[in-house]
Design a protein around this motif. Structure first.
Motif, mmCIF file in Angstrom:
data_model
loop_
_atom_site.group_PDB
_atom_site.id
_atom_site.type_symbol
_atom_site.label_atom_id
_atom_site.label_comp_id
_atom_site.label_asym_id
_atom_site.label_seq_id
_atom_site.Cartn_x
_atom_site.Cartn_y
_atom_site.Cartn_z
ATOM 1 N N ASP A 77 0.834 -1.205 0.000
ATOM 2 C CA ASP A 77 0.000 0.000 0.000
ATOM 3 C C ASP A 77 0.867 1.251 0.000
ATOM 4 O O ASP A 77 0.561 2.246 -0.677
ATOM 5 C CB ASP A 77 -0.937 0.016 1.209
ATOM 6 C CG ASP A 77 -1.979 -1.095 1.165
ATOM 7 O OD1 ASP A 77 -2.199 -1.685 0.081
ATOM 8 O OD2 ASP A 77 -2.570 -1.381 2.238
ATOM 9 N N THR B 75 3.945 1.542 -1.227
ATOM 10 C CA THR B 75 4.570 1.738 -2.543
ATOM 11 C C THR B 75 3.564 2.267 -3.554
ATOM 12 O O THR B 75 3.901 3.139 -4.359
ATOM 13 C CB THR B 75 5.233 0.447 -3.079
ATOM 14 O OG1 THR B 75 4.265 -0.571 -3.228
ATOM 15 C CG2 THR B 75 6.349 -0.014 -2.153
ATOM 16 N N THR B 76 2.332 1.783 -3.496
ATOM 17 C CA THR B 76 1.294 2.294 -4.396
ATOM 18 C C THR B 76 1.085 3.784 -4.173
ATOM 19 O O THR B 76 0.994 4.568 -5.128
ATOM 20 C CB THR B 76 -0.038 1.525 -4.174
ATOM 21 O OG1 THR B 76 0.183 0.145 -4.482
ATOM 22 C CG2 THR B 76 -1.151 2.076 -5.037
ATOM 23 N N GLU B 77 1.042 4.187 -2.912
ATOM 24 C CA GLU B 77 0.863 5.603 -2.580
ATOM 25 C C GLU B 77 2.031 6.439 -3.095
ATOM 26 O O GLU B 77 1.839 7.530 -3.647
ATOM 27 C CB GLU B 77 0.717 5.755 -1.063
ATOM 28 C CG GLU B 77 0.464 7.178 -0.614
ATOM 29 C CD GLU B 77 0.346 7.283 0.897
ATOM 30 O OE1 GLU B 77 0.823 8.300 1.446
ATOM 31 O OE2 GLU B 77 -0.203 6.363 1.523
ATOM 32 N N TYR C 11 4.111 5.714 -5.619
ATOM 33 C CA TYR C 11 4.061 5.760 -7.084
ATOM 34 C C TYR C 11 2.958 6.711 -7.564
ATOM 35 O O TYR C 11 3.155 7.452 -8.529
ATOM 36 C CB TYR C 11 3.859 4.360 -7.667
ATOM 37 C CG TYR C 11 5.014 3.412 -7.426
ATOM 38 C CD1 TYR C 11 6.326 3.870 -7.256
ATOM 39 C CD2 TYR C 11 4.808 2.045 -7.360
ATOM 40 C CE1 TYR C 11 7.375 2.987 -7.036
ATOM 41 C CE2 TYR C 11 5.863 1.154 -7.151
ATOM 42 C CZ TYR C 11 7.140 1.637 -6.991
ATOM 43 O OH TYR C 11 8.186 0.765 -6.783
ATOM 44 N N GLN C 12 1.816 6.741 -6.884
ATOM 45 C CA GLN C 12 0.742 7.665 -7.250
ATOM 46 C C GLN C 12 1.143 9.117 -6.996
ATOM 47 O O GLN C 12 0.795 10.002 -7.769
ATOM 48 C CB GLN C 12 -0.543 7.319 -6.497
ATOM 49 C CG GLN C 12 -1.199 6.059 -7.000
ATOM 50 C CD GLN C 12 -2.386 5.608 -6.151
ATOM 51 O OE1 GLN C 12 -2.623 6.115 -5.042
ATOM 52 N NE2 GLN C 12 -3.132 4.647 -6.666
ATOM 53 N N SER C 13 1.924 9.340 -5.933
ATOM 54 C CA SER C 13 2.367 10.711 -5.650
ATOM 55 C C SER C 13 3.307 11.214 -6.741
ATOM 56 O O SER C 13 3.301 12.400 -7.063
ATOM 57 C CB SER C 13 3.024 10.809 -4.272
ATOM 58 O OG SER C 13 4.316 10.250 -4.284
ATOM 59 N N GLN D 5 2.978 10.595 -9.845
ATOM 60 C CA GLN D 5 2.100 11.054 -10.922
ATOM 61 C C GLN D 5 1.509 12.420 -10.595
ATOM 62 O O GLN D 5 1.413 13.285 -11.455
ATOM 63 C CB GLN D 5 0.990 10.044 -11.170
ATOM 64 C CG GLN D 5 1.483 8.755 -11.794
ATOM 65 C CD GLN D 5 0.381 7.724 -11.940
ATOM 66 O OE1 GLN D 5 -0.601 7.737 -11.194
ATOM 67 N NE2 GLN D 5 0.555 6.814 -12.893
ATOM 68 N N LYS D 6 1.111 12.613 -9.337
ATOM 69 C CA LYS D 6 0.533 13.893 -8.911
ATOM 70 C C LYS D 6 1.487 15.053 -9.168
ATOM 71 O O LYS D 6 1.079 16.135 -9.556
ATOM 72 C CB LYS D 6 0.221 13.870 -7.411
ATOM 73 C CG LYS D 6 -1.080 13.308 -7.020
ATOM 74 C CD LYS D 6 -1.275 13.560 -5.528
ATOM 75 C CE LYS D 6 -2.082 12.488 -4.896
ATOM 76 N NZ LYS D 6 -2.173 12.608 -3.456
ATOM 77 N N SER E 37 4.197 15.059 -11.201
ATOM 78 C CA SER E 37 5.047 14.858 -12.380
ATOM 79 C C SER E 37 5.394 16.166 -13.092
ATOM 80 O O SER E 37 6.504 16.308 -13.601
ATOM 81 C CB SER E 37 4.414 13.861 -13.349
ATOM 82 O OG SER E 37 3.223 14.392 -13.888
ATOM 83 N N VAL F 226 8.914 3.084 -11.276
ATOM 84 C CA VAL F 226 7.536 2.611 -11.172
ATOM 85 C C VAL F 226 7.346 1.363 -12.032
ATOM 86 O O VAL F 226 6.799 0.357 -11.567
ATOM 87 C CB VAL F 226 6.552 3.730 -11.582
ATOM 88 C CG1 VAL F 226 5.126 3.195 -11.662
ATOM 89 C CG2 VAL F 226 6.637 4.900 -10.607
ATOM 90 N N ASP G 165 9.024 -1.467 -10.475
ATOM 91 C CA ASP G 165 8.632 -1.648 -9.075
ATOM 92 C C ASP G 165 9.859 -1.807 -8.176
ATOM 93 O O ASP G 165 9.986 -2.767 -7.412
ATOM 94 C CB ASP G 165 7.689 -2.843 -8.929
ATOM 95 C CG ASP G 165 6.793 -2.725 -7.706
ATOM 96 O OD1 ASP G 165 6.916 -1.731 -6.954
ATOM 97 O OD2 ASP G 165 5.974 -3.639 -7.483
#
Length: 167
Positions: free
Chosen positions: A69, A71-73, A75-77, A79-80, A82, A97, A100
């Protein structure tokens, strides 16, 4: 609505604070001394990567969040933010990403792969003839003491970052 640039700056400041305490901490300095002389110039890198492995290996001791969870957060950050990240860094983050990389630190193979990627960058920039991946033997030989160092150091780092965040 929150200011992405403000959050990004806060994250960068926190990262610098982590680097500062890590670079100057006596336990980390002791860990660096465990690295053979031929690799001493790169001891900080080797210890940083190995401590990352030890953190992932011992994640449940230091975090209530499930590592996948987390790592997902992360990786999503990426994108936010970028648009705020320089193109060269975005390229590396994209590889991180896609490959992984954070999950890969669960195993010594992940450490070896990370050192291999760092070797490539060192050779590209400095033409260095040393191969950090060859230092895996040292890290494995010293792993018990390095893990003991890590467990002594990491709670202090956590407290330092907590104080940083509150301040």
């Amino acid at each position: 609505m929150f200011d992405l640039n403000c959050n990004l700056r806060r994250g960068i400041s926190r990262h610098y604070a982590i680097d500062k305490i890590t670079d100057n901490h006596p336990i980390v300095k002791s860990s660096k001394k465990r690295i053979d002389k031929e690799y001493s110039k790169f001891a900080g890198i080797l210890i940083d990567v190995f401590y990352d492995y030890l953190l992932v290996k011992n994640w449940e001791i230091y975090s209530d969040t499930i590592f996948a969870d987390f790592t997902t957060e992360i990786y999503q950050s990426f994108q936010k933010y970028s648009g705020d990240i320089p193109p060269a860094a975005r390229q590396i983050i994209g590889c991180m990403v896609d490959g992984d990389w954070l999950i890969s630190y669960q195993h010594l193979d992940g450490v070896e792969n990370a050192l291999d990627r760092i070797d490539y960058r060192i050779r590209a920039k400095m033409g260095a003839r040393i191969k950090l991946v060859d230092a895996m033997l040292i890290l494995q030989r010293e792993s018990i003491d390095l893990e003991r160092d890590f467990h002594a150091f990491f709670p202090e780092l956590q407290q330092h970052i907590l104080n940083f965040s509150l301040g």
